[in-house]
Design a protein around this motif. Structure first.
Motif, PDB file in Angstrom:
ATOM      1  N   LYS A 118       0.814  -1.225   0.000  1.00  0.00           N
ATOM      2  CA  LYS A 118       0.000   0.000   0.000  1.00  0.00           C
ATOM      3  C   LYS A 118       0.842   1.268   0.000  1.00  0.00           C
ATOM      4  CE  LYS A 118      -3.819  -1.959   2.653  1.00  0.00           C
ATOM      5  NZ  LYS A 118      -4.831  -1.645   3.677  1.00  0.00           N
ATOM      6  N   GLY A 125      -9.240   4.379  -2.689  1.00  0.00           N
ATOM      7  CA  GLY A 125      -9.342   3.114  -3.414  1.00  0.00           C
ATOM      8  C   GLY A 125      -8.550   3.096  -4.706  1.00  0.00           C
ATOM      9  N   ARG A 157      -2.435 -10.053   3.725  1.00  0.00           N
ATOM     10  CA  ARG A 157      -3.701 -10.048   2.992  1.00  0.00           C
ATOM     11  C   ARG A 157      -4.761 -10.819   3.780  1.00  0.00           C
ATOM     12  NH1 ARG A 157      -5.159 -10.516  -3.334  1.00  0.00           N
ATOM     13  NH2 ARG A 157      -7.404 -10.286  -2.996  1.00  0.00           N
ATOM     14  N   ARG A 194     -19.739  -2.648   2.997  1.00  0.00           N
ATOM     15  CA  ARG A 194     -19.510  -2.629   1.549  1.00  0.00           C
ATOM     16  C   ARG A 194     -19.271  -4.045   1.076  1.00  0.00           C
ATOM     17  NH1 ARG A 194     -14.796   1.535   0.965  1.00  0.00           N
ATOM     18  NH2 ARG A 194     -14.334   0.491   2.932  1.00  0.00           N
ATOM     19  N   LYS A 204     -18.239  -6.469  -2.224  1.00  0.00           N
ATOM     20  CA  LYS A 204     -17.643  -6.434  -3.569  1.00  0.00           C
ATOM     21  C   LYS A 204     -17.524  -7.839  -4.123  1.00  0.00           C
ATOM     22  CE  LYS A 204     -12.935  -6.842  -1.936  1.00  0.00           C
ATOM     23  NZ  LYS A 204     -11.538  -6.546  -2.087  1.00  0.00           N
ATOM     24  N   GLU A 211      -9.931  -4.475  -4.968  1.00  0.00           N
ATOM     25  CA  GLU A 211     -10.265  -3.241  -4.265  1.00  0.00           C
ATOM     26  C   GLU A 211     -11.739  -3.202  -3.896  1.00  0.00           C
ATOM     27  OE1 GLU A 211      -8.399  -0.457  -3.392  1.00  0.00           O
ATOM     28  OE2 GLU A 211      -6.509  -1.358  -4.008  1.00  0.00           O
TER      29      GLU A 211
HETATM   30  P1  ADP Z   1      -8.019   3.198   0.687  1.00  0.00           P
HETATM   31  O1  ADP Z   1      -7.587   4.205   1.690  1.00  0.00           O
HETATM   32  O2  ADP Z   1      -7.640   3.550  -0.694  1.00  0.00           O
HETATM   33  O3  ADP Z   1      -9.469   2.841   0.841  1.00  0.00           O
HETATM   34  P2  ADP Z   1      -7.507   0.536   1.770  1.00  0.00           P
HETATM   35  O4  ADP Z   1      -6.397   0.187   2.659  1.00  0.00           O
HETATM   36  O5  ADP Z   1      -8.844   0.613   2.410  1.00  0.00           O
HETATM   37  O6  ADP Z   1      -7.156   1.906   1.017  1.00  0.00           O
HETATM   38  O7  ADP Z   1      -7.552  -0.486   0.578  1.00  0.00           O
HETATM   39  C1  ADP Z   1      -8.539  -0.440  -0.433  1.00  0.00           C
HETATM   40  C2  ADP Z   1      -9.271  -1.767  -0.523  1.00  0.00           C
HETATM   41  O8  ADP Z   1      -8.347  -2.816  -0.748  1.00  0.00           O
HETATM   42  C3  ADP Z   1     -10.034  -2.163   0.730  1.00  0.00           C
HETATM   43  O9  ADP Z   1     -11.329  -1.588   0.765  1.00  0.00           O
HETATM   44  C4  ADP Z   1     -10.055  -3.666   0.626  1.00  0.00           C
HETATM   45  O10 ADP Z   1     -11.115  -4.095  -0.221  1.00  0.00           O
HETATM   46  C5  ADP Z   1      -8.748  -3.984  -0.053  1.00  0.00           C
HETATM   47  N1  ADP Z   1      -7.722  -4.307   0.968  1.00  0.00           N
HETATM   48  C6  ADP Z   1      -6.937  -3.420   1.614  1.00  0.00           C
HETATM   49  N2  ADP Z   1      -6.130  -4.036   2.498  1.00  0.00           N
HETATM   50  C7  ADP Z   1      -6.399  -5.340   2.414  1.00  0.00           C
HETATM   51  C8  ADP Z   1      -5.891  -6.513   3.072  1.00  0.00           C
HETATM   52  N3  ADP Z   1      -4.934  -6.432   3.988  1.00  0.00           N
HETATM   53  N4  ADP Z   1      -6.423  -7.705   2.717  1.00  0.00           N
HETATM   54  C9  ADP Z   1      -7.385  -7.801   1.784  1.00  0.00           C
HETATM   55  N5  ADP Z   1      -7.900  -6.755   1.129  1.00  0.00           N
HETATM   56  C10 ADP Z   1      -7.415  -5.520   1.426  1.00  0.00           C
END
Ligand code: ADP
Ligand code: MG
Ligand code: MG
Length: 533
Positions: free
Chosen positions: A422, A428, A460, A509, A511, A517
């Motif tokens: 990240k 997103g 993850r 939410r 998906k 994402e």
């Molecule tokens: P943002 O600030 O852009 O929303 P996030 O950390 O929430 O960043 O990441 C965006 C999306 O990615 C999350 O809503 C989720 O669906 C997915 N995601 C993020 N971190 C993880 C993780 N550790 N394991 C699985 N999915 C993840």
């Protein structure tokens, strides 16, 4: 031809799924088994309800929909029925809300911690660097925020293997959907109660969601603390925002001058359910008669730069109006700052006496780098005295690593599907998954560049895949999906007095399980609610 033209039918699309990946584990209720006639009826009712109750967003297909309210609206993308979620983890997520609020406030006061934690990121990430510059400037001029307001959303996923509720991230700026998510819960309760017999589900198992009224209430309280009856609440918006109705729900509630008007429909529902009569109900729910009568204005960063100034007593004035509270629904992403004007606006607001939601310190506290730093041993203890609170927070932390942790990087290269990479971004669509994790890590290693400091690595999380029916643009889709639960929370304090510190409703939410994402506005997910099991 629109599926809503007569006859009122919705086309059902079934996506092919790979059963080896998508094998739902004993879903409590499988909406794929509902016969298609009933699905048609449910979709029809859901779409009528959404239109009548403002569960709407600007339609991407209509050019002016982001600019002119009332033009080009479409129902928000939704799950037709709520998603089951265990009550234990639901309670756990709610219980964490005030603790995270307190943590954010404490971290925000530790300027050295914020600057040190982000110092390496600053060198390689121009956006974070600009935010830190504003923070440094506030330190230089000795700026103190006596009144601090946070409207946060902490997001979680339920890890299937361990059954642990794990935090994805904590958002401290521009948390979306407090206005619409409460409507989704009410829609689901309505459908469950109208179709109680054929569905066999209980509407009371969808928790009441007070996100819009609570956020408005705390914005109103902050406005009161500012103590200037002629001042306004200013919402900082993106030009062409299509999710404007989500924001208008909060400001409409804040503007409300007479009780009952806004709540009329909800009150009727609650009265019918509670059998307590209107007066008993109002006595025990004072928020229902609470009106705020606060004027709200909406401005883009460019408009604020052109029309804003700080008066000699620190008052922030925009277009001739004194601003009590600045509520950011923009300014969280580099594209919100296309020129120096927008950065000037951000600095000007920070220098002013207005209450910022969030302040620059609150904004930085919500970065992913800070999240990763807080997960290190003995760091939480610097900010929270209560050992139980520390233990509760730690329990919801997933694995988080900096890229200077060579073992973590080695493991991620070896097993990239177990990690997410990240950058310091919001909204997103910015994360790196799967083989791209390996490729990116190898490239960074080879180049030996400092760019690695722009990222964090995260374990993850794999939530349970379940069958669901999603409705987008009037078309329903039978899908297999995963969910992310967001808990809204509000924190307001004036010097030593904590005025609000509470959970304020939720956002579920959902998906499609094949998508990495989860953003609704970004088009990856739909709004959902939860059914306690
Ligand atoms: P943002 O600030 O852009 O929303 P996030 O950390 O929430 O960043 O990441 C965006 C999306 O990615 C999350 O809503 C989720 O669906 C997915 N995601 C993020 N971190 C993880 C993780 N550790 N394991 C699985 N999915 C993840
Ligand atoms: Mg975020
Ligand atoms: Mg997120």
């Amino acid at each position: 031809k629109s599926p809503l033209n007569s006859p009122p039918k919705c086309s059902i699309k079934q996506t092919k799924t790979n059963p080896s990946i998508n094998s739902p584990k004993n879903p409590v209720f499988d909406p794929h088994t509902i016969d298609s006639e009933l699905v048609q009826k449910l979709v029809h009712d859901a779409l009528v309800w959404s239109s009548l109750h403002g569960l709407v967003v600007g339609d991407r297909n209509v050019k002016r929909s982001g600019l002119v309210p009332g033009v080009g609206m479409v129902h928000a993308p939704i799950a037709l029925l709520p998603n089951s979620f265990p009550e234990v983890q639901w309670n756990q997520a709610c219980e964490l809300a005030p603790i995270f609020n307190e943590l954010v406030d404490q971290v925000s006061l530790d300027a050295t911690f914020l600057q040190d934690t982000l110092s390496r990121t600053k060198k390689v990430d121009a956006f974070t660097s600009r935010l830190l510059d504003i923070h440094s400037r506030m330190l230089q001029i000795g700026k103190k925020e006596d009144i601090r307001l946070g409207l946060h959303r902490s997001d979680y996923m339920l890890d299937e293997k361990t059954n642990l509720l794990l935090q994805i991230e904590l958002n401290t700026i521009s948390c979306s959907f407090p206005g619409l998510s409460c409507l989704v819960s009410e829609l689901h309760r309505t459908l469950l109660s109208h179709y109680r017999k054929p569905l066999g589900l209980e509407s009371q198992k969808v928790p009441i969601n007070t996100s819009a009224s609570k956020f408005a209430e705390v914005l109103g309280k902050a406005w009161t603390e500012y103590n200037n009856p002629s001042a306004v609440v200013m919402v900082v918006v993106q030009p062409g925002e299509r999710n404007m109705y989500d924001q208008h729900w909060l400001t409409a509630t804040l503007k409300e001058r007479y009780p009952f008007l806004l709540y009329f429909i909800d009150i009727r529902l609650i009265v019918i359910r509670s059998n307590r009569g209107v007066f008993g109900l109002l006595k025990s729910n004072p928020e229902l008669i609470n009106t705020h009568n606060v004027t709200c204005i909406r401005k883009t960063l460019a408009e604020i730069e052109a029309q804003g100034k700080i008066l000699s007593d620190g008052t922030f004035q925009v277009d001739g109006e004194a601003v009590a509270v600045i509520y950011f629904r923009a300014g969280y992403t580099p594209t919100d700052y296309p020129s120096e004007s927008e950065w000037k606006a951000r600095l000007l607001m920070e220098e002013s006496a207005a209450i910022k939601c969030p302040s620059i310190s609150y904004h930085l506290t919500g970065t992913k780098k800070v999240q990763q730093e807080l997960a290190k041993p003995n760091v939480l203890e610097r900010f929270l005295e209560n050992k139980d609170d520390v233990a509760k927070l730690r329990k919801c932390f997933a694995g988080l690593w900096s890229l200077d942790d060579l073992d973590a990087v080695k493991n991620a290269i070896h097993q990239p599907e177990g990690y997410v990479m990240k950058p310091q971004r919001e909204g997103g669509g910015n994360n790196i998954y799967g083989d791209d994790v390996k490729e990116t890590l190898l490239r960074l290693q080879k180049e030996g560049s400092e760019e690695e400091a722009a990222y964090i690595l995260m374990q993850r999380i794999f939530p349970t895949v379940f069958p669901t029916v999603l409705v987008r643009d009037g078309i329903c889709y039978k899908e297999h999906a995963v969910s992310e639960l967001g808990i809204f929370s509000a924190y307001l304090r004036n010097k030593e007095t904590v005025i609000s510190n509470e959970q304020c409703g939720y956002l579920m939410r959902t998906k499609v399980s094949s998508s990495n994402e989860g953003g609704v506005a970004a088009g990856f997910a739909v709004l959902d609610s939860l059914y306690l099991t």
